[in-house]
Design a protein around this motif. Structure first.
Motif, PDB file in Angstrom:
ATOM      1  N   ILE A  27       0.865  -1.180   0.000  1.00 44.47           N
ATOM      2  CA  ILE A  27       0.000   0.000   0.000  1.00 44.47           C
ATOM      3  C   ILE A  27       0.900   1.227   0.000  1.00 44.47           C
ATOM      4  N   THR A  28       0.740   2.053  -1.014  1.00 42.51           N
ATOM      5  CA  THR A  28       1.548   3.261  -1.153  1.00 42.51           C
ATOM      6  C   THR A  28       0.674   4.493  -0.924  1.00 42.51           C
ATOM      7  N   ARG A  29       1.335   5.617  -0.759  1.00 41.23           N
ATOM      8  CA  ARG A  29       0.631   6.895  -0.676  1.00 41.23           C
ATOM      9  C   ARG A  29       0.947   7.691  -1.933  1.00 41.23           C
ATOM     10  N   HIS A  30      -0.102   8.085  -2.652  1.00 41.89           N
ATOM     11  CA  HIS A  30       0.075   8.808  -3.909  1.00 41.89           C
ATOM     12  C   HIS A  30       0.733  10.154  -3.624  1.00 41.89           C
ATOM     13  N   PRO A  31       1.820  10.478  -4.329  1.00 39.63           N
ATOM     14  CA  PRO A  31       2.572  11.688  -3.991  1.00 39.63           C
ATOM     15  C   PRO A  31       1.858  12.996  -4.311  1.00 39.63           C
ATOM     16  N   GLU A  32       0.828  12.973  -5.148  1.00 40.90           N
ATOM     17  CA  GLU A  32       0.124  14.211  -5.496  1.00 40.90           C
ATOM     18  C   GLU A  32      -1.238  14.325  -4.831  1.00 40.90           C
ATOM     19  N   THR A  33      -1.958  13.225  -4.695  1.00 40.29           N
ATOM     20  CA  THR A  33      -3.292  13.288  -4.089  1.00 40.29           C
ATOM     21  C   THR A  33      -3.266  12.966  -2.604  1.00 40.29           C
ATOM     22  N   GLY A  34      -2.227  12.273  -2.141  1.00 41.15           N
ATOM     23  CA  GLY A  34      -2.154  11.876  -0.745  1.00 41.15           C
ATOM     24  C   GLY A  34      -2.993  10.670  -0.393  1.00 41.15           C
ATOM     25  N   ARG A  35      -3.693  10.089  -1.349  1.00 44.36           N
ATOM     26  CA  ARG A  35      -4.571   8.949  -1.076  1.00 44.36           C
ATOM     27  C   ARG A  35      -3.775   7.643  -1.055  1.00 44.36           C
ATOM     28  N   GLU A  36      -4.257   6.679  -0.303  1.00 45.35           N
ATOM     29  CA  GLU A  36      -3.625   5.365  -0.276  1.00 45.35           C
ATOM     30  C   GLU A  36      -4.045   4.548  -1.489  1.00 45.35           C
ATOM     31  N   VAL A  37      -3.090   3.739  -1.972  1.00 43.52           N
ATOM     32  CA  VAL A  37      -3.285   2.949  -3.183  1.00 43.52           C
ATOM     33  C   VAL A  37      -2.813   1.525  -2.935  1.00 43.52           C
ATOM     34  N   LEU A  38      -3.573   0.548  -3.423  1.00 45.30           N
ATOM     35  CA  LEU A  38      -3.090  -0.831  -3.470  1.00 45.30           C
ATOM     36  C   LEU A  38      -2.131  -0.927  -4.643  1.00 45.30           C
ATOM     37  N   PHE A  39      -0.820  -1.100  -4.351  1.00 47.59           N
ATOM     38  CA  PHE A  39       0.196  -1.055  -5.402  1.00 47.59           C
ATOM     39  C   PHE A  39       0.741  -2.465  -5.644  1.00 47.59           C
ATOM     40  N   ALA A  40       0.027  -3.211  -6.450  1.00 45.47           N
ATOM     41  CA  ALA A  40       0.407  -4.566  -6.853  1.00 45.47           C
ATOM     42  C   ALA A  40      -0.379  -4.881  -8.106  1.00 45.47           C
ATOM     43  N   ASN A  41       0.184  -5.735  -8.980  1.00 48.87           N
ATOM     44  CA  ASN A  41      -0.523  -6.057 -10.218  1.00 48.87           C
ATOM     45  C   ASN A  41      -0.160  -7.468 -10.666  1.00 48.87           C
ATOM     46  N   PRO A  42      -1.044  -8.142 -11.405  1.00 43.70           N
ATOM     47  CA  PRO A  42      -0.842  -9.554 -11.745  1.00 43.70           C
ATOM     48  C   PRO A  42       0.373  -9.829 -12.616  1.00 43.70           C
ATOM     49  N   ALA A  43       0.761  -8.869 -13.464  1.00 40.17           N
ATOM     50  CA  ALA A  43       1.858  -9.126 -14.395  1.00 40.17           C
ATOM     51  C   ALA A  43       3.213  -9.103 -13.714  1.00 40.17           C
ATOM     52  N   TYR A  44       3.399  -8.237 -12.737  1.00 35.64           N
ATOM     53  CA  TYR A  44       4.730  -8.019 -12.191  1.00 35.64           C
ATOM     54  C   TYR A  44       4.865  -8.291 -10.695  1.00 35.64           C
ATOM     55  N   THR A  45       3.775  -8.344  -9.939  1.00 35.44           N
ATOM     56  CA  THR A  45       3.875  -8.618  -8.503  1.00 35.44           C
ATOM     57  C   THR A  45       3.665 -10.113  -8.295  1.00 35.44           C
ATOM     58  N   LEU A  46       4.772 -10.830  -8.134  1.00 35.21           N
ATOM     59  CA  LEU A  46       4.710 -12.289  -8.121  1.00 35.21           C
ATOM     60  C   LEU A  46       4.911 -12.886  -6.734  1.00 35.21           C
ATOM     61  N   GLY A  47       5.069 -12.061  -5.721  1.00 36.75           N
ATOM     62  CA  GLY A  47       5.229 -12.575  -4.366  1.00 36.75           C
ATOM     63  C   GLY A  47       5.160 -11.458  -3.355  1.00 36.75           C
ATOM     64  N   ILE A  48       5.252 -11.815  -2.082  1.00 31.58           N
ATOM     65  CA  ILE A  48       5.275 -10.857  -0.979  1.00 31.58           C
ATOM     66  C   ILE A  48       6.496 -11.172  -0.124  1.00 31.58           C
ATOM     67  N   ALA A  49       7.293 -10.158   0.147  1.00 31.52           N
ATOM     68  CA  ALA A  49       8.540 -10.354   0.885  1.00 31.52           C
ATOM     69  C   ALA A  49       8.264 -10.974   2.252  1.00 31.52           C
ATOM     70  N   GLY A  50       9.054 -12.017   2.586  1.00 32.49           N
ATOM     71  CA  GLY A  50       8.935 -12.674   3.873  1.00 32.49           C
ATOM     72  C   GLY A  50       7.883 -13.756   3.940  1.00 32.49           C
ATOM     73  N   MET A  51       7.159 -13.976   2.850  1.00 38.21           N
ATOM     74  CA  MET A  51       6.117 -15.005   2.812  1.00 38.21           C
ATOM     75  C   MET A  51       6.518 -16.134   1.879  1.00 38.21           C
ATOM     76  N   LYS A  52       6.096 -17.342   2.203  1.00 36.11           N
ATOM     77  CA  LYS A  52       6.222 -18.458   1.285  1.00 36.11           C
ATOM     78  C   LYS A  52       5.270 -18.247   0.109  1.00 36.11           C
ATOM     79  N   PRO A  53       5.606 -18.792  -1.062  1.00 35.16           N
ATOM     80  CA  PRO A  53       4.678 -18.686  -2.191  1.00 35.16           C
ATOM     81  C   PRO A  53       3.293 -19.230  -1.867  1.00 35.16           C
ATOM     82  N   GLU A  54       3.236 -20.304  -1.063  1.00 34.97           N
ATOM     83  CA  GLU A  54       1.940 -20.895  -0.697  1.00 34.97           C
ATOM     84  C   GLU A  54       1.107 -19.940   0.159  1.00 34.97           C
ATOM     85  N   GLU A  55       1.776 -19.018   0.847  1.00 36.81           N
ATOM     86  CA  GLU A  55       1.066 -18.033   1.661  1.00 36.81           C
ATOM     87  C   GLU A  55       0.682 -16.795   0.853  1.00 36.81           C
TER      88      GLU A  55
END
Length: 302
Positions: A207-235
């Motif tokens: 979750i990022t904060r948009h630098p111009e609007t200040g709103r929170e954003v879910l920043f992940a996408n199916p093409a390039y976000t293939l895992g989460i740091a510190g988690m097993k792939p099964e998790e």
């Protein structure tokens, strides 16, 4: 039972401008911009246009007449050019990608043909992408967009609090790595694929904060976000699959129909896009640039 996704028209309201006319295209995001000439737009008009982009996430600026050089000039009014990895830009225009699908190609694969945010694996992913429709089919070849603000807001407070502490692993592995053979079917573009891509693997906050609007954003996408740091792939895989299903809900999307002379501009910091491959056998010619963004920053943590 399946979730019932919804949004409201107040999410995508047009504000008035003395420089152009704005018509929202959906309750979620997107607006058609009329009565404007980007080649002669004043500084005040440019400021209004950038505000409209913040308001709507993606703009469809109709009835333009842009050469490649003029597209470069329009791009630079939004910021510095971004870097274009894995695809060869035009020889005389090193920041412009010629996105071409000829009618006689043997495969229906299209460039970037899945939900994604452009080059999110870069240290400074693009803030904006500009795509100009030079020669487009009379029907087919639409582009889908979605609103990642709304996807973030849809999640429960408990899940959002968890995601604020996590980093997504972004990599071009699926798109351009050793197994990305689908690129061979994109015959009229020079795409580099098949090599090790470990140098382009990075983590960004989920979750990022948009630098111009200040709103929170879910920043992940199916093409390039293939895992989460510190988690097993099964998790991480079930969690990512759920997040992507929320983000792609039709209520959070809009669909753009291309017409010749339309320039689309979208904000990669809060918008996904996906070109639709339904015009196989027809010619489609576009020109594309990007504007470099900031390093993504983390949203609020509890």
């Amino acid at each position: 039972m399946p979730e019932f996704f919804y949004t409201t028209a107040k999410n995508n309201q047009a504000r008035s401008s003395n420089h152009f006319r704005t018509v929202p295209v959906a309750g979620s995001l997107g607006a058609d911009i009329h009565d404007i000439d980007l080649n002669t737009l004043s500084e005040a008009g440019q400021a209004d246009l950038r505000q409209a982009l913040m308001d709507h996430g993606v703009l469809f600026i109709r009835d333009q007449n842009l050469s490649v050089k003029q597209l470069e000039a329009v791009t630079l009014r939004f910021g510095e050019f971004g870097k274009e990895p894995y695809v060869q830009p035009m020889a005389d225009h090193p920041h412009v990608v010629h996105v071409l699908k000829e009618a006689g190609e043997g495969s229906p694969f299209v460039f970037g043909g899945a939900w994604h945010s452009d080059w999110s694996f870069q240290e400074r992913p693009p803030a904006f992408t500009l795509l100009y429709g030079h020669n487009v089919p009379e029907s087919g070849g639409d582009t889908l967009f979605n609103n990642m603000y709304l996807a973030c807001e849809w999640l429960s407070p408990t899940l959002r609090n968890l995601l604020r502490q996590l980093d997504g692993i972004h990599t071009p592995e699926f798109g351009y790595g050793p197994k990305a053979a689908h690129n061979a079917g994109i015959e009229n573009m020079q795409i580099r694929f098949g090599d090790n891509v470990d140098e382009d693997v990075r983590t960004h906050p989920m979750i990022t904060r948009h630098p111009e609007t200040g709103r929170e954003v879910l920043f992940a996408n199916p093409a390039y976000t293939l895992g989460i740091a510190g988690m097993k792939p099964e998790e991480s895989r079930p969690l990512l699959d759920y997040l992507f299903s929320v983000a792609a809900a039709p209520a959070f999307t809009c669909r753009m129909r291309w017409t010749p002379g339309t320039l689309a501009i979208w904000d990669n910091r809060c918008v996904w896009h996906q070109p639709i491959s339904d015009y196989f056998g027809k010619r489609r010619e576009m020109f594309r640039t990007t504007v470099v963004g900031e390093k993504p920053s983390r949203g609020e943590t509890a």
